[in-house]
Design a protein around this motif. Structure first.
Motif, short mmCIF file in Angstrom:
data_model
loop_
_atom_site.label_atom_id
_atom_site.label_comp_id
_atom_site.label_asym_id
_atom_site.label_seq_id
_atom_site.Cartn_x
_atom_site.Cartn_y
_atom_site.Cartn_z
N LYS A 22 0.83 -1.21 0.00
CA LYS A 22 0.00 0.00 0.00
C LYS A 22 0.87 1.26 0.00
CE LYS A 22 -4.51 -1.18 1.90
NZ LYS A 22 -5.20 -0.41 0.86
N TRP A 23 1.96 1.22 0.78
CA TRP A 23 2.85 2.38 0.82
C TRP A 23 3.54 2.57 -0.53
CZ3 TRP A 23 6.66 3.20 5.52
CH2 TRP A 23 7.09 4.53 5.54
N LEU A 24 3.96 1.48 -1.15
CA LEU A 24 4.60 1.57 -2.47
C LEU A 24 3.66 2.20 -3.50
CD1 LEU A 24 6.37 -1.92 -2.63
CD2 LEU A 24 7.51 0.30 -2.68
N GLN A 25 2.36 1.90 -3.40
CA GLN A 25 1.42 2.39 -4.40
C GLN A 25 1.18 3.89 -4.30
OE1 GLN A 25 -1.76 -0.37 -3.52
NE2 GLN A 25 -1.29 -1.63 -5.32
N ASN A 26 1.70 4.53 -3.24
CA ASN A 26 1.63 5.99 -3.17
C ASN A 26 2.57 6.64 -4.17
OD1 ASN A 26 -0.20 5.88 -1.05
ND2 ASN A 26 1.36 6.05 0.53
N TYR A 27 3.57 5.90 -4.65
CA TYR A 27 4.60 6.50 -5.50
C TYR A 27 4.64 5.89 -6.91
CZ TYR A 27 5.92 7.45 -0.70
OH TYR A 27 5.88 7.82 0.62
N VAL A 28 4.05 4.72 -7.10
CA VAL A 28 4.06 4.09 -8.41
C VAL A 28 2.81 3.23 -8.54
CG1 VAL A 28 5.41 2.11 -7.60
CG2 VAL A 28 5.44 2.72 -10.02
N ASP A 29 2.23 3.23 -9.72
CA ASP A 29 1.06 2.39 -9.97
C ASP A 29 1.54 0.97 -10.25
OD1 ASP A 29 -0.75 4.49 -9.68
OD2 ASP A 29 -0.50 5.09 -11.77
N ILE A 30 1.00 0.01 -9.50
CA ILE A 30 1.38 -1.40 -9.67
C ILE A 30 0.17 -2.13 -10.25
CG2 ILE A 30 2.22 -3.47 -8.51
CD1 ILE A 30 3.37 -1.65 -6.34
N GLU A 33 16.14 -9.72 -4.41
CA GLU A 33 15.57 -11.02 -4.07
C GLU A 33 14.49 -10.88 -3.00
OE1 GLU A 33 16.93 -15.41 -2.40
OE2 GLU A 33 18.37 -13.77 -2.55
N VAL A 34 13.28 -11.30 -3.33
CA VAL A 34 12.18 -11.28 -2.37
C VAL A 34 12.27 -12.54 -1.53
CG1 VAL A 34 9.69 -11.26 -2.08
CG2 VAL A 34 10.74 -9.91 -3.91
N GLU A 35 12.43 -12.36 -0.22
CA GLU A 35 12.63 -13.49 0.69
C GLU A 35 11.32 -13.98 1.30
OE1 GLU A 35 15.46 -11.94 3.44
OE2 GLU A 35 17.17 -12.23 2.09
N ALA A 36 10.34 -13.10 1.40
CA ALA A 36 9.06 -13.51 1.99
C ALA A 36 7.97 -12.54 1.56
CB ALA A 36 9.15 -13.56 3.52
N VAL A 37 6.75 -13.05 1.47
CA VAL A 37 5.56 -12.25 1.17
C VAL A 37 4.48 -12.63 2.17
CG1 VAL A 37 3.81 -11.67 -0.54
CG2 VAL A 37 6.14 -12.15 -1.28
N ARG A 38 3.93 -11.61 2.85
CA ARG A 38 2.88 -11.89 3.84
C ARG A 38 1.65 -11.05 3.52
NH1 ARG A 38 7.25 -10.97 7.12
NH2 ARG A 38 6.38 -9.03 7.93
N ASN A 39 0.52 -11.73 3.39
CA ASN A 39 -0.76 -11.05 3.19
C ASN A 39 -1.36 -10.78 4.55
OD1 ASN A 39 -3.44 -10.33 2.63
ND2 ASN A 39 -3.40 -11.49 0.71
N GLY A 44 -6.14 -5.18 3.32
CA GLY A 44 -5.62 -5.72 2.07
C GLY A 44 -4.16 -5.47 1.83
N ASP A 45 -3.38 -5.05 2.84
CA ASP A 45 -1.97 -4.76 2.62
C ASP A 45 -1.18 -6.06 2.51
OD1 ASP A 45 0.27 -3.32 2.21
OD2 ASP A 45 0.39 -2.43 4.21
N VAL A 46 -0.09 -5.99 1.74
CA VAL A 46 0.82 -7.12 1.56
C VAL A 46 2.21 -6.63 1.95
CG1 VAL A 46 1.86 -8.72 -0.08
CG2 VAL A 46 -0.58 -8.14 -0.27
N ILE A 47 2.88 -7.39 2.81
CA ILE A 47 4.23 -7.04 3.24
C ILE A 47 5.22 -7.86 2.43
CG2 ILE A 47 5.84 -6.98 5.17
CD1 ILE A 47 3.52 -4.97 5.34
N ILE A 48 6.18 -7.17 1.79
CA ILE A 48 7.20 -7.83 0.97
C ILE A 48 8.55 -7.63 1.64
CG2 ILE A 48 8.25 -7.94 -1.32
CD1 ILE A 48 5.74 -6.64 -2.44
N ASP A 49 9.20 -8.73 1.94
CA ASP A 49 10.52 -8.70 2.59
C ASP A 49 11.57 -8.95 1.52
OD1 ASP A 49 12.68 -8.77 4.24
OD2 ASP A 49 11.90 -10.30 5.61
N ILE A 50 12.43 -7.94 1.29
CA ILE A 50 13.39 -7.99 0.18
C ILE A 50 14.81 -8.02 0.74
CG2 ILE A 50 14.20 -6.84 -1.92
CD1 ILE A 50 11.49 -5.45 -2.08
#
Length: 801
Positions: A6-14, A31-37, A153-159
């Protein structure tokens, strides 16, 4: 780096699905190490208010807690030290899945039923804080899923960010990569400041005494702020990436840290002595108490942020206890700086202090973007804490950092990548990540990378950027073209292999020891003062004292191996090593490297014999092995002598080997003092050769020699000589006479007896005569033989036995 979708979408349309985004980020080098919904993970975790806390009747460190949402009350067993009545906390209900994958169940703990679990940030996978229960904001509604608190509906991406990509340690940095990958434009936040009448120059000043450690330092002042809790949007942003909310001012600095990747520090301006900032190096042993209330001893290379009198922060790492933002703070000085990465990395390691700020400064922040981050922070502080921004900013930047200007050759880049991209395509790819690109001609681009990419310094770095953004999967797969040729013949290598095969055929095992040894082991060899082997090459950073110097001889390592075998019950040994030794050369950067061959024998001649005796190896066995090695090189003029060339051998049972007067090596029994020094429990016999010298003195190998047509005639000569006469001396004398008919001389007997007299011994020599063109008669042989006998008897004062 933890990023909120959600925070990323403030700066770029995904516009692509999350799973495709994850794949494309990974293929681009992030490298994305984990994705959490969060919506799915935290639905069974609800917000509750603590109503009562009572001691557990059967456990001193546990409590019985009554917590409630808007519909029902739960009884929970908890041991968190920070739990307080009235606080809003997350409650994981039975069926909830925690961050470690555990499915929560209602359980009985010390006789009391617990209907859920009060969780920390780490247990929910939403941060690193595990010191106690996660205390949510007091105004958080109760009875709602925590996912709703974090944002529906936020998704956390661990990079996983590699050390060279400090620019991606921010939300905007990740958004920039997504923009380049997906082709969507990047939106920077709008910054609009409303400044007051008070000029910052009249309020404060900044002095940088160390422009190398701190090339740029900027500051703003905000007056009239009111310290309080942060608004919900700010708390949610920080909590989504695992940062605990503290207060509105500190939360803004943490927000900018995560949003723009620029660490900031907020000082209580009224607690700064003389209301000014000085950047300087610490004095050796200077003490300073950091925000965590720990007094630290500083080093002379530690960079400090000071007020007019005392330090107030360790630059780029952590602030001081006395200047932190407190409830009564009304004026704030915001620091935004660029510190030399090496300086921060060195200080952080020495002090054992690692923070989110130091993690970014070590990798290099954007020296051109720190003013934008400073203005953004001032704007947000006024928005969330009120107050007024002082007019202007302080910006100390004596030596502006200039980005490199790089030349990118299109044809060479295509050769490196195996692609057929046009210059316009390469330019478009590089512009996506904010590089300035100018097409000088059809085959060359002039590229200026932004300052937030300090890892881009060479043409090949630009080629790598093109490859990862175009897509590694788009790079065609081709088979490398390489000529397959046989290696050139190396006679030295062939000779080494043949010697190894010879020794292996004689039941020797090859050993490989480290090239680094203890200096003490060389000193155990009884070498005389001044021997070059006592002056080894020392390592600058040895792993241990046992590997402090480079070996000047293979003997110490081999004797250590012998001792190791003896200690482990293997007493019957035949081992050898053929490897390099290293001799220091005065004034030279590198040592001289020479090949040396050393072998050791000990124990029984035939280990575990089924038949026969149990003879021990002796001098004749090691000498026989040495002679077999010498015979491989077809040396002429080999002689054995007793001298002091090898002080680590027993002088009563040793020999030095010479060829044409040049020293080749030695053989014999290890000296008793050396045996004791190496703790060898039984006799050990050695042979040692300078292999390179053996190789250089070798003679050509005869390929064919016709068998003699005429028979040989043998005569024996047994002479009685003084015991001091060596066996080799009469033999050498006979050969020196160069009798044409004499083909071979050998020793067949050495005999001592009282009948011979005191100090006497008998040596038997067998002489073989042959003529190449005729049969020899007895009379002819007898005459030649008698002549040789007479000369030997006269030369050595001997008698026939």
């Amino acid at each position: 780096m933890i990023a909120s979708l959600k925070w990323l979408q403030n700066y770029v349309d995904i516009s692509i699905p999350v799973q495709e985004l994850v794949t494309r980020l990974t293929m681009a080098g992030l490298e994305v190490e984990a994705v959490r919904n969060l919506d799915a993970q935290l639905q069974q975790v609800v917000t509750v208010r603590v109503e009562s806390i009572e001691p557990h009747p059967k456990a001193d460190r546990l409590h019985l807690c009554q917590v409630a949402d808007d519909q029902r009350t739960y009884r929970v067993v908890c041991g968190a030290p920070n739990l307080q009545v009235g606080k809003v906390v997350p409650l994981a209900l039975p069926g909830a899945r925690l961050a470690d994958g555990e499915i929560l169940k209602a359980v009985e703990i010390r006789g009391e039923m617990s209907q859920g679990m009060l969780c920390s940030q780490r247990e929910l996978g939403l941060g690193d804080d595990a010191d106690g229960v996660w205390l949510l904001a007091p105004d958080t509604p109760v009875g709602i899923p925590v996912a709703q608190v974090m944002g529906d509906g936020d998704v956390i991406i661990d990079i996983g960010i590699t050390p060279n990509r400090g620019d991606c340690l921010s939300i905007i940095g990740i958004a920039r990569e997504i923009s380049a990958i997906c082709g969507s434009p990047l939106r920077y936040p709008d910054i609009a400041l409303s400044e007051g009448d008070a000029d910052i120059g009249s309020l404060s000043s900044v002095t940088v005494d160390d422009p190398v450690g701190c090339p740029r330092y900027a500051a703003r002042i905000v007056q009239g702020v009111k310290i309080s809790g942060s608004p919900a949007w700010l708390r949610q942003k920080l909590e989504a990436v695992g940062i605990r909310s503290i207060n509105n001012i500190v939360d803004v600095t943490n927000f900018i840290l995560m949003e723009m990747g620029q660490p900031l520090h907020a000082f209580d301006f009224d607690r700064l002595a003389e209301n000014r900032i000085v950047v300087r190096r610490a004095g050796e042993g200077e003490r300073f108490t950091t925000l965590d209330a720990v007094e630290r001893v500083l080093f002379a290379d530690t960079l400090l942020i000071c007020d007019g009198r005392n330090p107030v922060a360790i630059a780029g790492i952590m602030g001081g206890l006395d200047s932190e933002i407190k409830a009564d703070t009304t004026r704030v000085l915001i620091e935004s700086a660029y510190f030399q990465p090496q300086c921060i990395r060195r200080s952080s390691k020495k002090l054992g202090l690692r923070t989110e700020s130091s993690f970014r400064f070590e990798r290099g922040v954007d020296p051109a973007g720190l003013v934008r981050a400073l203005d953004r922070a001032a704007q947000l502080m006024v928005e969330v804490a009120g107050g007024e921004i002082a007019r202007g900013r302080i910006d100390v930047y004596p030596h502006p950092i200039e980005p490199p200007v790089l030349r990118l050759r299109v044809d060479r880049t295509n050769r490196l990548l195996g692609t057929r991209l046009k210059s316009s395509q390469m330019a478009e790819v590089l512009r996506r990540i904010e590089m300035q690109v100018k097409e000088t001609d059809s085959n060359c681009l002039e590229v200026v990378p932004p300052l937030f990419r300090p890892d881009i310094t060479r043409e090949v770095d630009l080629a790598e950027e093109i490859a990862r953004l175009v897509g590694y999967d788009k790079v065609p797969v081709t088979a490398p073209q390489a000529a397959v040729e046989a290696a050139s013949f190396d006679p030295h290598l062939r000779a080494r292999q043949e010697v190894k095969f010879l020794l292996q055929g004689a039941a020797f095992f090859e050993v490989l020891n480290y090239s680094f040894i203890a200096e003490e082991s060389i000193q155990r060899l009884r070498l005389p003062v001044g021997d070059p082997r006592l002056s080894p090459v020392r390592l600058m950073n040895p792993l241990s004292e046992e590997q402090a110097v480079m070996r000047t001889s293979l003997v110490p390592g081999l004797l250590e191996t012998v001792r190791y075998n003896f200690d482990h019950g293997n007493d019957d040994l035949r081992i050898f090593e053929l490897s390099k030794v290293f001799s220091a050369i005065g004034g030279a950067d590198l040592p001289e490297e020479r090949h040396q061959l050393v072998g050791a024998m000990a124990g029984r001649l035939i280990p575990d014999p089924l038949y026969g005796g149990r003879e021990e190896v002796g001098y004749v066995d090691v000498k026989g092995t040495a002679e077999s090695i010498l015979s491989m090189f077809y040396l002429e003029g080999v002689a054995f002598a007793v001298d002091e060339a090898a002080p680590y051998l027993d002088p009563k049972m040793m020999a030095s080997v010479y060829c044409k007067g040049e020293y080749l090596g030695c053989l014999g029994r290890v000296h008793p003092e050396v045996e004791e020094a190496f703790d060898l429990k039984r006799a050990v016999y050695l042979f040692e050769f300078d292999f390179d010298r053996l190789f250089n003195l070798r003679s050509s190998r005869p390929l064919f020699r016709p068998l003699p047509k005429f028979p040989s005639v043998t005569r024996d000569m047994a002479i009685v000589v003084d015991a001091a006469v060596r066996v080799q001396e009469p033999l050498d004398y006979i050969l020196e006479l160069k009798e044409p008919l004499l083909e071979l001389v050998d020793v067949f007997d050495v005999f001592k007896s009282e009948q011979l007299g005191a100090g006497k011994r008998s040596i038997g020599y067998r002489l073989v005569y042959r003529a190449a063109d005729r049969n020899l008669t007895d009379e002819e042989v007898n005459a030649v033989h008698q002549r040789l006998v007479d000369k030997v008897l006269g030369k050595f004062g001997a008698t026939l036995r």
